[in-house]
Write an enzyme that holds these catalytic residues in place. Structure first.
Site, PDB file in Angstrom:
ATOM      1  CG  ASP A  29    -126.132  18.198 -20.134  1.00  0.00           C
ATOM      2  OD1 ASP A  29    -126.985  17.462 -19.625  1.00  0.00           O
ATOM      3  OD2 ASP A  29    -125.795  19.294 -19.648  1.00  0.00           O
ATOM      4  CG  HIS A  50    -118.502  19.609 -15.311  1.00  0.00           C
ATOM      5  ND1 HIS A  50    -118.250  19.831 -13.984  1.00  0.00           N
ATOM      6  CD2 HIS A  50    -119.812  19.298 -15.423  1.00  0.00           C
ATOM      7  CE1 HIS A  50    -119.369  19.640 -13.311  1.00  0.00           C
ATOM      8  NE2 HIS A  50    -120.332  19.330 -14.151  1.00  0.00           N
TER       9      HIS A  50
HETATM   10  N1  ACO Z   1    -116.410  24.943 -26.161  1.00  0.00           N
HETATM   11  C1  ACO Z   1    -115.352  25.747 -26.433  1.00  0.00           C
HETATM   12  N2  ACO Z   1    -114.604  26.344 -25.490  1.00  0.00           N
HETATM   13  C2  ACO Z   1    -114.928  26.150 -24.218  1.00  0.00           C
HETATM   14  C3  ACO Z   1    -116.009  25.317 -23.837  1.00  0.00           C
HETATM   15  C4  ACO Z   1    -116.761  24.714 -24.877  1.00  0.00           C
HETATM   16  N3  ACO Z   1    -117.803  23.919 -24.589  1.00  0.00           N
HETATM   17  N4  ACO Z   1    -116.125  25.290 -22.487  1.00  0.00           N
HETATM   18  C5  ACO Z   1    -115.141  26.070 -22.016  1.00  0.00           C
HETATM   19  N5  ACO Z   1    -114.404  26.586 -23.067  1.00  0.00           N
HETATM   20  C6  ACO Z   1    -113.202  27.414 -22.952  1.00  0.00           C
HETATM   21  C7  ACO Z   1    -113.524  28.841 -22.554  1.00  0.00           C
HETATM   22  O1  ACO Z   1    -113.734  29.675 -23.681  1.00  0.00           O
HETATM   23  C8  ACO Z   1    -112.303  29.215 -21.757  1.00  0.00           C
HETATM   24  O2  ACO Z   1    -111.257  29.465 -22.688  1.00  0.00           O
HETATM   25  P1  ACO Z   1    -110.123  30.579 -22.364  1.00  0.00           P
HETATM   26  O3  ACO Z   1    -109.339  30.018 -21.204  1.00  0.00           O
HETATM   27  O4  ACO Z   1    -109.338  30.700 -23.618  1.00  0.00           O
HETATM   28  O5  ACO Z   1    -110.848  31.844 -21.995  1.00  0.00           O
HETATM   29  C9  ACO Z   1    -111.906  27.929 -21.037  1.00  0.00           C
HETATM   30  O6  ACO Z   1    -112.414  26.874 -21.885  1.00  0.00           O
HETATM   31  C10 ACO Z   1    -112.498  27.790 -19.638  1.00  0.00           C
HETATM   32  O7  ACO Z   1    -113.928  27.948 -19.749  1.00  0.00           O
HETATM   33  P2  ACO Z   1    -114.824  28.639 -18.648  1.00  0.00           P
HETATM   34  O8  ACO Z   1    -116.086  29.074 -19.296  1.00  0.00           O
HETATM   35  O9  ACO Z   1    -114.013  29.646 -17.896  1.00  0.00           O
HETATM   36  O10 ACO Z   1    -115.079  27.414 -17.674  1.00  0.00           O
HETATM   37  P3  ACO Z   1    -116.218  27.323 -16.600  1.00  0.00           P
HETATM   38  O11 ACO Z   1    -115.760  26.317 -15.605  1.00  0.00           O
HETATM   39  O12 ACO Z   1    -116.582  28.684 -16.112  1.00  0.00           O
HETATM   40  O13 ACO Z   1    -117.473  26.784 -17.436  1.00  0.00           O
HETATM   41  C11 ACO Z   1    -119.029  25.360 -18.494  1.00  0.00           C
HETATM   42  C12 ACO Z   1    -117.918  25.472 -17.431  1.00  0.00           C
HETATM   43  C13 ACO Z   1    -120.076  26.452 -18.265  1.00  0.00           C
HETATM   44  C14 ACO Z   1    -119.710  24.002 -18.348  1.00  0.00           C
HETATM   45  C15 ACO Z   1    -118.397  25.512 -19.895  1.00  0.00           C
HETATM   46  O14 ACO Z   1    -117.441  24.486 -20.115  1.00  0.00           O
HETATM   47  C16 ACO Z   1    -119.445  25.498 -21.018  1.00  0.00           C
HETATM   48  O15 ACO Z   1    -119.989  26.558 -21.351  1.00  0.00           O
HETATM   49  N6  ACO Z   1    -119.723  24.305 -21.644  1.00  0.00           N
HETATM   50  C17 ACO Z   1    -120.748  24.216 -22.675  1.00  0.00           C
HETATM   51  C18 ACO Z   1    -122.139  24.144 -22.030  1.00  0.00           C
HETATM   52  C19 ACO Z   1    -122.405  22.811 -21.357  1.00  0.00           C
HETATM   53  O16 ACO Z   1    -122.174  21.753 -21.923  1.00  0.00           O
HETATM   54  N7  ACO Z   1    -122.934  22.890 -20.133  1.00  0.00           N
HETATM   55  C20 ACO Z   1    -123.329  21.702 -19.363  1.00  0.00           C
HETATM   56  C21 ACO Z   1    -122.415  21.506 -18.194  1.00  0.00           C
HETATM   57  S1  ACO Z   1    -122.832  20.025 -17.320  1.00  0.00           S
HETATM   58  C22 ACO Z   1    -124.190  20.478 -16.410  1.00  0.00           C
HETATM   59  O17 ACO Z   1    -124.400  21.603 -16.051  1.00  0.00           O
HETATM   60  C23 ACO Z   1    -125.135  19.461 -16.123  1.00  0.00           C
END
Ligand code: ACO
Length: 428
Positions: free
Chosen positions: A364, A307
């Site tokens: 979610d 998140h």
């Molecule tokens: N699975 C694996 N790796 C992940 C995940 C995941 N679900 N989420 C983040 N990471 C990793 C990224 O690859 C990144 O790794 P790095 O530092 O080696 O590059 C690090 O964790 C940080 O991730 P970001 O994408 O930079 O974090 P951001 O805050 O931009 O994204 C988000 C948040 C979009 C929710 C992300 O965690 C994600 O894509 N999750 C999966 C989709 C999801 O469940 N979305 C619902 C969110 S809740 C809502 O909107 C109601």
């Protein structure tokens, strides 16, 4: 003396005021940064940017706190009805009995949707995703209320708010019924808000549908948990679109489109599909944890994990996980996917990749398992999220208008070609 932030750039010093919110989050006020220094800030994804001051929702991502208008999400989920929470978000206070009756009665009286809207439905393919249909139809609503044009008719805002709250559940169930080839149901105004929605979803002209109170209560909790989440992607979209003075229907329609994305609300559908894939693949969660750890090469993320703001736990996920156990046992549903979800969570929470990146189950992760137990089909999960988030979008749109916020218009750092000479086609 109030704090100031000192900035030295190009050998000159500048001072900027700081401010502090009621829950002590601190900010630099850089409203005059460009005028004073000639510089703008660069903050991709707005990870550090406060776009507004807001008195609606507070969350602390480190401590896992979520409050609507000062009330904890735990208290509201346990004690309130969804419409009470909607009133709270939109008007700032919990309603008195009389205020609630007026609000609820108004919503009951506006559930009917213009018959001409049904003709628009006929133009969609039967297998259209209900989120695409919902966003189109909410946008179309603005065409049915032409007095909205220019968005200046603020005195009618309350009526438009009631219309949105009353009609969106009707429209949502129509998109589902149409995808099945079933007749679309009309609302029954003797029913309360959530039973009315369930009745439109599940009743058929050939047999009666009786609303199960366990189902209605579970949906009440889920809608409350989704009702607002401060300046997330879809809410910021609603505020940004509304800041151009676009009407409330167009603004909410844009929010619905933003919510649909799999990185935002669309994740609830992705989670169930992912869990189904894991089940079909033999249930080996560790294989999927490994794939997610190599997200950069596999392109696979664990949906429902991570998140932008919660970096410890998502308080909504905590409530939903417990609710999933309760609801499935009360309904006597045994869903093997729940065990896979728990196994996946367990494996990820003990893996350094997820721990070091502070990736935890989000709202979610378990919600789809409950929706499924309630009989809601997978492609409707994000629509349910939209119905839940509607009061939050409305409250944020209304606050943005009342605060007379300027049009939202970010800057950029241009990285393209510099001025060059145009050559006519025959010389290229
Ligand atoms: N699975 C694996 N790796 C992940 C995940 C995941 N679900 N989420 C983040 N990471 C990793 C990224 O690859 C990144 O790794 P790095 O530092 O080696 O590059 C690090 O964790 C940080 O991730 P970001 O994408 O930079 O974090 P951001 O805050 O931009 O994204 C988000 C948040 C979009 C929710 C992300 O965690 C994600 O894509 N999750 C999966 C989709 C999801 O469940 N979305 C619902 C969110 S809740 C809502 O909107 C109601």
């Amino acid at each position: 003396m109030a704090n100031t932030a000192e900035l030295t750039v190009d050998g000159k010093s500048y001072s900027f005021p700081t401010l502090e919110g009621t829950e002590h989050e601190k900010a630099f006020d850089i409203s005059n940064l460009r005028d004073q220094t000639g510089y703008v800030t660069l903050d991709r994804g707005y990870k550090n940017t406060g776009a507004t001051k807001s008195a609606i929702t507070f969350l602390d991502g480190e401590l896992g706190i979520l409050q609507y208008r000062g009330y904890s999400i735990e208290d509201l989920a346990a004690k309130a009805s969804f419409l009470e929470v909607a009133y709270l978000l939109i008007y700032g206070e919990l309603p008195t009995k009389e205020e609630f009756n007026t609000f609820e009665t108004a919503i009951r009286r506006h559930t009917l949707v213009n018959e001409d809207m049904r003709k628009i439905f006929d133009g969609f393919p039967v297998n259209a995703h209900p989120m695409g249909v919902l966003s189109s139809l909410v946008s179309a609503m603005s065409a049915f209320y032409p007095d909205l044009q220019g968005g200046s008719d603020e005195d009618k805002t309350d009526l438009h708010i009631i219309r949105l709250l009353a009609k969106i559940p009707t429209i949502a169930t129509w998109s589902y019924k149409r995808s099945l080839g079933h007749p679309m149901n009309y609302p029954k105004n003797q029913l309360d808000y959530i039973p009315n929605f369930l009745n439109m979803m599940f009743s058929l002209p050939v047999e009666d549908y009786k609303v199960d109170p366990v189902v209605a209560e579970a949906l009440n909790v889920l809608l409350i948990l989704h009702a607002d989440h401060e300046q997330n992607c879809s809410t910021s979209t609603v505020r940004l679109v509304g800041s151009s003075q676009a009407n409330i229907y167009s603004s909410i329609s844009a929010g619905i489109s933003a919510l649909w994305g799999p990185l935002h609300g669309g994740a609830n559908q992705e989670v169930i599909e992912m869990l189904e894939d894991i089940k079909a693949d033999g249930g080996d969660v560790s294989k999927y944890v490994e794939m997610a750890k190599n997200a950069k090469t596999t392109g696979f993320r664990l949906f429902g994990f991570g998140h932008r703001v919660y970096k410890n736990f998502d308080p909504r996920a905590k409530i939903i996980k417990k609710a999933a156990d309760d609801v499935l046992s009360k309904l006597g549903v045994n869903d093997p996917v729940l065990e896979i979800a728990k196994g996946l969570e367990e494996a990820a929470l003990h893996d350094d990749y997820f721990v070091s990146r502070k990736l935890y189950p989000n709202v979610d992760f378990y919600s789809g398992i409950i929706y499924r137990a309630l009989g809601i089909p997978t492609n409707m999960f994000t629509v349910l999220f939209a119905i839940g988030r509607l009061p939050g979008w409305i409250a944020q749109w209304k606050e943005m208008r009342e605060q007379k916020e300027p049009i939202g218009r970010p800057r950029q750092i241009y990285t393209g070609a510099t001025l060059r000479e145009f050559k006519p086609l025959d010389q290229r």
